[in-house]
Design a protein around this motif. Structure first.
Motif, short mmCIF file in Angstrom:
data_model
loop_
_atom_site.label_atom_id
_atom_site.label_comp_id
_atom_site.label_asym_id
_atom_site.label_seq_id
_atom_site.Cartn_x
_atom_site.Cartn_y
_atom_site.Cartn_z
N ASP A 51 -10.87 -3.65 6.66
CA ASP A 51 -12.28 -3.26 6.50
C ASP A 51 -12.56 -1.91 7.16
O ASP A 51 -13.21 -1.04 6.57
CB ASP A 51 -13.19 -4.32 7.11
N ILE A 52 -12.07 -1.73 8.40
CA ILE A 52 -12.38 -0.51 9.15
C ILE A 52 -11.74 0.71 8.49
O ILE A 52 -12.40 1.74 8.29
CB ILE A 52 -11.89 -0.65 10.62
N LEU A 53 -10.47 0.60 8.12
CA LEU A 53 -9.79 1.75 7.51
C LEU A 53 -10.39 2.10 6.16
O LEU A 53 -10.53 3.29 5.82
CB LEU A 53 -8.30 1.45 7.37
N SER A 54 -10.76 1.08 5.39
CA SER A 54 -11.30 1.34 4.05
C SER A 54 -12.72 1.89 4.10
O SER A 54 -13.03 2.88 3.44
CB SER A 54 -11.27 0.04 3.22
N SER A 55 -13.59 1.24 4.88
CA SER A 55 -15.02 1.59 4.83
C SER A 55 -15.39 2.74 5.75
O SER A 55 -16.31 3.51 5.45
CB SER A 55 -15.87 0.36 5.17
N GLU A 56 -14.68 2.89 6.88
CA GLU A 56 -15.06 3.91 7.85
C GLU A 56 -14.18 5.16 7.81
O GLU A 56 -14.59 6.21 8.29
CB GLU A 56 -15.04 3.32 9.26
N HIS A 57 -13.00 5.02 7.24
CA HIS A 57 -12.07 6.16 7.26
C HIS A 57 -11.53 6.52 5.88
O HIS A 57 -10.61 7.35 5.77
CB HIS A 57 -10.91 5.86 8.22
N GLN A 58 -12.09 5.90 4.85
CA GLN A 58 -11.77 6.22 3.46
C GLN A 58 -10.25 6.17 3.18
O GLN A 58 -9.70 6.97 2.42
CB GLN A 58 -12.31 7.60 3.07
N LEU A 59 -9.61 5.22 3.81
CA LEU A 59 -8.20 4.96 3.55
C LEU A 59 -8.12 3.61 2.83
O LEU A 59 -8.40 2.57 3.42
CB LEU A 59 -7.39 4.91 4.85
N TYR A 60 -7.78 3.65 1.54
CA TYR A 60 -7.73 2.42 0.77
C TYR A 60 -6.62 1.54 1.34
O TYR A 60 -5.44 1.88 1.30
CB TYR A 60 -7.47 2.73 -0.70
N THR A 61 -7.01 0.38 1.89
CA THR A 61 -6.10 -0.46 2.66
C THR A 61 -6.09 -1.87 2.09
O THR A 61 -7.14 -2.44 1.78
CB THR A 61 -6.51 -0.50 4.14
N ILE A 62 -4.90 -2.43 1.96
CA ILE A 62 -4.74 -3.82 1.53
C ILE A 62 -3.91 -4.55 2.57
O ILE A 62 -3.33 -3.93 3.47
CB ILE A 62 -4.06 -3.91 0.14
N THR A 63 -3.86 -5.86 2.45
CA THR A 63 -3.05 -6.64 3.38
C THR A 63 -2.21 -7.66 2.63
O THR A 63 -2.60 -8.14 1.56
CB THR A 63 -3.95 -7.37 4.41
N ILE A 64 -1.05 -7.95 3.19
CA ILE A 64 -0.23 -9.05 2.72
C ILE A 64 0.28 -9.79 3.94
O ILE A 64 0.59 -9.18 4.98
CB ILE A 64 0.95 -8.58 1.83
N SER A 65 0.32 -11.11 3.83
CA SER A 65 0.80 -11.93 4.93
C SER A 65 2.21 -12.41 4.64
O SER A 65 2.58 -12.67 3.49
CB SER A 65 -0.12 -13.15 5.10
N LEU A 66 3.00 -12.52 5.69
CA LEU A 66 4.32 -13.12 5.55
C LEU A 66 4.21 -14.51 4.93
O LEU A 66 5.09 -14.95 4.18
CB LEU A 66 5.01 -13.20 6.92
N ASP A 67 3.11 -15.21 5.22
CA ASP A 67 2.90 -16.55 4.67
C ASP A 67 2.87 -16.54 3.14
O ASP A 67 3.19 -17.56 2.51
CB ASP A 67 1.57 -17.14 5.18
N ASP A 68 2.46 -15.44 2.54
CA ASP A 68 2.38 -15.38 1.08
C ASP A 68 3.74 -15.17 0.44
O ASP A 68 3.85 -15.15 -0.80
CB ASP A 68 1.42 -14.27 0.65
N LEU A 69 4.77 -15.03 1.25
CA LEU A 69 6.12 -14.82 0.74
C LEU A 69 7.00 -16.07 0.88
O LEU A 69 8.21 -16.00 0.73
CB LEU A 69 6.77 -13.64 1.47
N TYR A 70 6.36 -17.21 1.16
CA TYR A 70 7.13 -18.45 1.25
C TYR A 70 7.84 -18.77 -0.06
O TYR A 70 7.39 -18.37 -1.14
CB TYR A 70 6.21 -19.63 1.59
N LYS A 71 8.91 -19.52 0.06
CA LYS A 71 9.58 -20.08 -1.11
C LYS A 71 8.64 -21.03 -1.84
O LYS A 71 7.62 -21.46 -1.31
CB LYS A 71 10.85 -20.82 -0.68
N THR A 72 9.02 -21.40 -3.06
CA THR A 72 8.26 -22.42 -3.78
C THR A 72 8.39 -23.76 -3.06
O THR A 72 9.28 -23.95 -2.22
CB THR A 72 8.78 -22.58 -5.21
N HIS A 73 7.53 -24.70 -3.41
CA HIS A 73 7.58 -26.02 -2.78
C HIS A 73 8.95 -26.67 -2.99
O HIS A 73 9.53 -27.24 -2.06
CB HIS A 73 6.48 -26.92 -3.34
N ASP A 74 9.47 -26.59 -4.22
CA ASP A 74 10.78 -27.19 -4.50
C ASP A 74 11.86 -26.58 -3.62
O ASP A 74 12.73 -27.29 -3.09
CB ASP A 74 11.15 -27.00 -5.97
N ASP A 75 11.82 -25.26 -3.45
CA ASP A 75 12.84 -24.60 -2.63
C ASP A 75 12.66 -24.91 -1.14
O ASP A 75 13.64 -24.98 -0.39
CB ASP A 75 12.81 -23.09 -2.87
N LEU A 76 11.42 -25.08 -0.71
CA LEU A 76 11.18 -25.46 0.68
C LEU A 76 11.73 -26.87 0.96
O LEU A 76 12.31 -27.11 2.02
CB LEU A 76 9.68 -25.42 0.99
#
Length: 297
Positions: A51-76
């Motif tokens: 939020d701060i980088l995008s709205s206050e410093h005009q740096l288009y910023t996104i986020t990704i979490s390590l949690d979103d890179l989990y294996k599929t349920h079957d693979d887990l």
């Protein structure tokens, strides 16, 4: 301004001039890593920094979490059942429960992305299979259509680096002798701790080593037992809102799953992540999650 907001801005202000300078020098997305202990608020840090980088410093910023890179349920499930004696893999979380190919491909595509077409960001749905979770269907993944200036990559073990096998064995022996802060590695066989270390080595090679980051924020504390307090507080607040959640014993068992890696790998991260200094900010929190000190490493 809340204590958390003040903490975030204090750490970010140190890196901001360097982030802006890097942005002027290169059009490549800046990768900002964030790691923090369970209950330290790292996910809030990540979203607020976006939020701060995008709205206050005009740096288009996104986020990704390590949690979103989990294996599929079957693979887990396959990972869990491969060695039923290995308690570290009874649930998702440890290095080895994430899809390294997916992670490597995403970050490769991210660096090559010019803003033409869509770029999908992997997503994991923790609500599936009664909380065991599964990868979200690809059509449901978030997408971007503009090249990001900054990518915030957050995760509980982001920044951890593998140790020589002899060092793992030494720390395991220290835990067995009761000489580590919490001694949780003693709850596991040496071979199982070494397996995590081997998986972590591959992670660092493919997508999570120092060479994959431009800047880094490490949220830490001098007393690892604070983690149990923080995570209990989080759960109690969630129960107030949702009316349900884990018991105190379940929360302690949950933290116990992560604590062996904290005890193994934090010492190295505390010394710094990069050979050149000034790109990592370490924020050390008190038990009350107030800043005790801020260090540039």
């Amino acid at each position: 301004m809340t204590t958390l907001e003040s903490n975030i801005r204090r750490a970010l202000d140190i890196l901001l001039p360097k982030i802006k300078e890097r942005h002027q020098q290169s059009s490549a997305p800046i990768i900002l890593g964030i790691t923090g202990l369970q209950g330290s608020g790292k996910s809030t840090w990540a979203s607020r920094i976006v939020d701060i980088l995008s709205s206050e410093h005009q740096l288009y910023t996104i986020t990704i979490s390590l949690d979103d890179l989990y294996k599929t349920h079957d693979d887990l499930i396959a990972q869990r059942d491969k060695d039923p004696e290995n308690k570290l893999y009874r649930t998702r979380g440890q290095p080895g429960t994430h899809d390294e190919q997916l992670a490597g491909t995403f970050f490769k595509d991210l660096k090559a992305y010019t803003g033409e077409g869509e770029l999908k960001i992997p997503s994991f749905d923790k609500s599936k299979f009664k909380g065991e979770g599964d990868r979200a269907p690809e059509p449901d993944w978030p997408t971007i259509t503009k090249k990001p200036d900054v990518v915030v990559f957050e995760g509980w073990c982001v920044g951890f680096q593998p140790l020589p096998a002899a060092s793992i064995e030494e720390k395991h022996n220290l835990a067995l002798s009761g000489k580590l802060p919490v001694n949780t590695p003693a709850q596991h066989e040496l071979a199982h701790v070494l397996e995590v270390n081997e998986n972590l080595k591959r992670y660092c090679d493919v997508f999570m080593g120092p060479q994959h980051f431009d800047f880094f924020i490490h949220i830490d504390t001098d007393n690892l037992r604070n983690v149990y307090t923080w995570r209990l507080q989080q759960e109690h607040k969630m129960i107030e809102v949702k009316g349900t959640g884990m018991t105190d014993d379940q929360v302690r068992a949950f933290v116990d799953g992560y604590m062996p890696s904290y005890e193994m790998y934090l010492d190295k991260l505390r010394d710094g992540l990069f050979e050149d200094k000034g790109r990592l900010v370490k924020v050390v929190l008190t038990k009350e999650r107030e800043i005790e000190r801020v260090e540039q490493l």
